[in-house]
Scaffold this active site. Structure first.
Site, short mmCIF file in Angstrom:
data_model
loop_
_atom_site.label_atom_id
_atom_site.label_comp_id
_atom_site.label_asym_id
_atom_site.label_seq_id
_atom_site.Cartn_x
_atom_site.Cartn_y
_atom_site.Cartn_z
N GLU A 142 20.87 39.76 27.08
CA GLU A 142 20.13 39.46 25.76
C GLU A 142 19.63 40.30 24.63
O GLU A 142 18.75 40.29 24.63
CB GLU A 142 19.49 38.41 25.83
CG GLU A 142 20.14 37.63 26.71
CD GLU A 142 18.96 35.60 27.21
OE1 GLU A 142 19.27 34.30 27.13
OE2 GLU A 142 18.21 35.96 26.65
N GLU A 310 25.00 32.26 31.22
CA GLU A 310 23.66 31.21 31.52
C GLU A 310 24.20 29.65 30.91
O GLU A 310 23.53 30.19 29.74
CB GLU A 310 22.51 31.93 31.16
CG GLU A 310 22.21 33.02 31.94
CD GLU A 310 20.53 34.08 30.97
OE1 GLU A 310 19.97 33.05 30.79
OE2 GLU A 310 20.68 34.93 31.17
#
Length: 662
Positions: A142, A310
């Site tokens: 991320e 995710e």
């Protein structure tokens, strides 16, 4: 079509690993993501590596017939490295150096951190180069999360000056590109330039745009460093897990170094980060159009299938509110992703952890290791999903990060939000079941029956030629407001908007205004009146035909939107912010004129998607719905329960009708 899970064996007793991996395999999972934040465990002290624990878990996963996606651990440098080289840490705009004790403390422009990155990535890649069931790598984690995409340290300051010198050459080039005569901001040398710092008034908008470009380019370069290292050691896929509508990284640039894009989907959290008040249904299952926009973006950038790296497994810890997802929501999200082009959905995570910052984030298993609600949903999705070809999108939506950056710096209205404007047009397309490719404006558009550009704030002559060729060849183009306003330096063009696009549009903007709530602004389209908010332009139609007109106030009869015939196609320009009803009207007309197959307008929260001649009908509401069709269903039936879905083995889109049941 595969289901997977993220696993953190370093957080659990080694005696439990065999049980966990066996239960993953029993649920039908095919991928396990590992080692994402494990640098401190892998290298507890400099040059002393401990791979035994990771070797064991990688072998266990392979022994149970599953594949491994390993992660480079660079998102969390170990404490000993932060202590040894504190200069790798980021600096905030006010000069505060970010401390350790969390994650993402590092600066991508730190030469020292790049050396350390190369060292640890080489160790890992070499270790598992000959392990056949290690099939891919996630680089870092991320990028930019926790407001870390932009750093103001000395390394960034110097790197920014180098970036400017390469782009503009000297001070004359920089001054000309930015327009620095305003407020006597001229530079005598590029060496006088610096990253943005606290100032009495606003930052220069051209400086801000270039700083955004520089920060994105810096992350692209850091990602490329890791991708090239990994490819030296094996023939495995390389990806990174991006985030919901993340504005700071130009995906079109970073994607060049990745084999596929992936993103992290948390529907009940993301819906709380948008304008307006989420409905109870959205708090339980998310907004399907917000989720699918991300799916279509991450598919559209490389024009190939993507992964959800995710997937929300249950309640989560980070949004303002964390209600329990609706019964079946975790299965619904997996099918929704696949319907929009995902080839794998990986749930985060296997088990709720007992320590650290994410204790209140659910896993597929509870804290004691027993199954939670998400486990059963994920296992059912794994059983149901089947191999399917690519998405064939019929409409392109043009999106570009430089427009995000420029409009975010000078929104000119408190509620002018780039993403909300894009969502208004996108939602209207999805309400009719149309598959959308979210692509860069310079993409080849010849395969699309219609193209929607919510705003092209920064527009060039080359882009004008590109769009004119598309329309003249028979394409149907819908343009939104604030198009053709700025040049590439983030300066107003001397010509009235839409600037270089004026001939294509057949009109120019004579006046514009932001629209406060106290103003009564309405327009009429196809005989229907619509309220206007946020932004309103008045146009002088030249070759074009007025199709959106103001009514009921002092602007009565003046033009707010036009349609222009160019060659074999048409372009429509709408100069007002379209509330949802107006966007629906404009999109319906566009789809009809272009001949793109579409459904009747679907109820809010109910969506359909076609992939490889299979139709998913997805119900994100607490109502039961009926689908009017005689199709055979491979999953479910024409009567769909709340937060459930059905899949038909043919394309049902043309004329599809869905009704809520009493």
């Amino acid at each position: 079509m595969s289901i997977g899970v993220c696993y953190y064996p370093e957080q659990w007793s080694q005696e439990r690993w065999e049980t966990d991996v066996r239960e993953m395999a029993a649920a039908g999972f095919e991928y396990v993501r590992l080692a994402e934040f494990s640098w401190g465990r892998l290298e507890p002290e400099r040059n002393t590596f401990d791979f035994e624990w990771l070797d064991e878990i990688v072998a266990l996963v392979g022994d149970h017939g599953m594949n491994v996606v390993l992660c480079t651990p660079t998102a969390s440098p170990p404490r000993w490295l932060l202590d040894e080289h504190p200069e790798i840490r980021q600096t905030d705009r006010d000069g505060t150096v970010r401390a350790g004790g969390s994650r993402r403390e590092y600066c991508v422009n730190s030469s020292r951190y790049r050396v350390e990155t190369e060292r640890v990535v080489r160790e890992l890649a070499n270790r598992y180069a000959d392990t056949s069931h290690v099939v891919g790598w996630q680089i870092d984690n991320e990028y930019g999360c926790h407001d870390t995409a932009r750093c103001y340290c000395a390394d960034c300051d110097g790197a920014f000056r180098d970036w400017l010198a390469e782009r503009y050459g000297d001070a004359d080039g920089l001054n000309d590109a930015w327009g620095t005569t305003f407020w006597s901001q001229q530079y005598d040398s590029v060496e006088q330039a610096s990253v943005p710092a606290p100032t009495p008034a606003q930052d220069h908008p051209s400086l801000v745009l270039d700083y955004c470009r520089f920060c994105s380019d810096s992350i692209v370069a850091y990602n490329r460093l890791q991708a090239e290292l990994l490819r030296e050691y094996g023939d495995w896929f390389v990806t990174h897990n991006f985030m919901d509508r993340f504005p700071a990284i130009d995906l079109y640039n970073i994607a060049d170094d990745l084999d596929l894009l992936s993103w992290d989907s948390y529907p009940t959290g993301h819906v709380q980060a948008t304008d307006g008040q989420p409905t109870p249904d959205q708090l339980k299952a998310g907004d399907p159009d917000l989720i699918s926009f991300n799916h279509d973006l991450h598919r559209g950038v490389l024009e190939r299938p993507f992964w959800v790296m995710e997937q929300q497994p249950g309640d989560i810890n980070w949004p303002p509110h964390s209600p329990q997802p609706a019964e079946g929501a975790m299965r619904l999200w997996a099918h929704h992703a696949v319907a929009h082009g995902a080839d794998a959905v990986v749930y985060f995570r296997w088990r709720r952890c007992l320590h650290g910052q994410e204790q209140y984030h659910a896993g597929l298993r509870k804290r004691d290791g027993s199954p939670d609600r998400g486990y059963h949903d994920a296992a059912r999705a794994a059983e149901e999903l089947f191999d399917v070809g690519n998405v064939d999108a019929s409409v392109a939506l043009l999106h570009d990060y430089e427009n995000v950056w420029a409009l975010s710096e000078q929104p000119h209205a408190p509620d002018f939000d780039y993403w909300a404007l894009v969502q208004s047009f996108y939602r209207a397309l999805r309400a009719r079941g149309v598959q959308v490719a979210v692509v860069h404006p310079t993409t080849d558009l010849s395969e699309y029956g219609a193209v929607v550009a919510p705003t092209l704030h920064i527009a060039t002559e080359d882009l004008t030629d590109h769009l004119t060729e598309y329309v003249a060849s028979g394409g149907e183009l819908l343009l939104g407001p604030r198009t053709g306003v700025k040049d590439e330096g983030n300066k107003l063009r001397p010509a009235s908007p839409p600037g270089p696009l004026s001939s294509l549009v057949g009109a120019t903007v004579t006046h514009y205004e932001t629209v406060p709530d106290q103003f009564d602004r309405t327009v009429v389209v196809n005989g229907t009146r619509y309220a206007v908010r946020t932004w309103a332009e008045r146009l002088d139609a030249d070759a074009a035909v007025p199709v959106v007109e103001y009514t009921g106030n002092e602007l009565n009869g003046s033009t707010a939107g036009v349609r222009n015939a160019v060659g074999d196609g048409h372009v429509v320009y709408c100069g007002v912010w379209p509330e949802q009803e107006l966007a629906d009207d404009l999109v319906d007309t566009l789809l009809t004129r272009s001949g793109v197959d579409h459904a009747d307008r679907l109820p809010n929260g109910v969506r359909a998607a076609v992939r490889d001649n299979h139709t998913w009908v997805l119900n994100f509401t607490s109502d039961r719905i009926d689908v009017e069709t005689d199709a055979e269903w491979s999953i479910g039936s024409a009567r769909i329960d709340p937060f459930d879905l059905a899949v038909a083995d043919r394309d049902l889109l043309d004329g599809l009708t869905v009704n809520k049941r009493a």
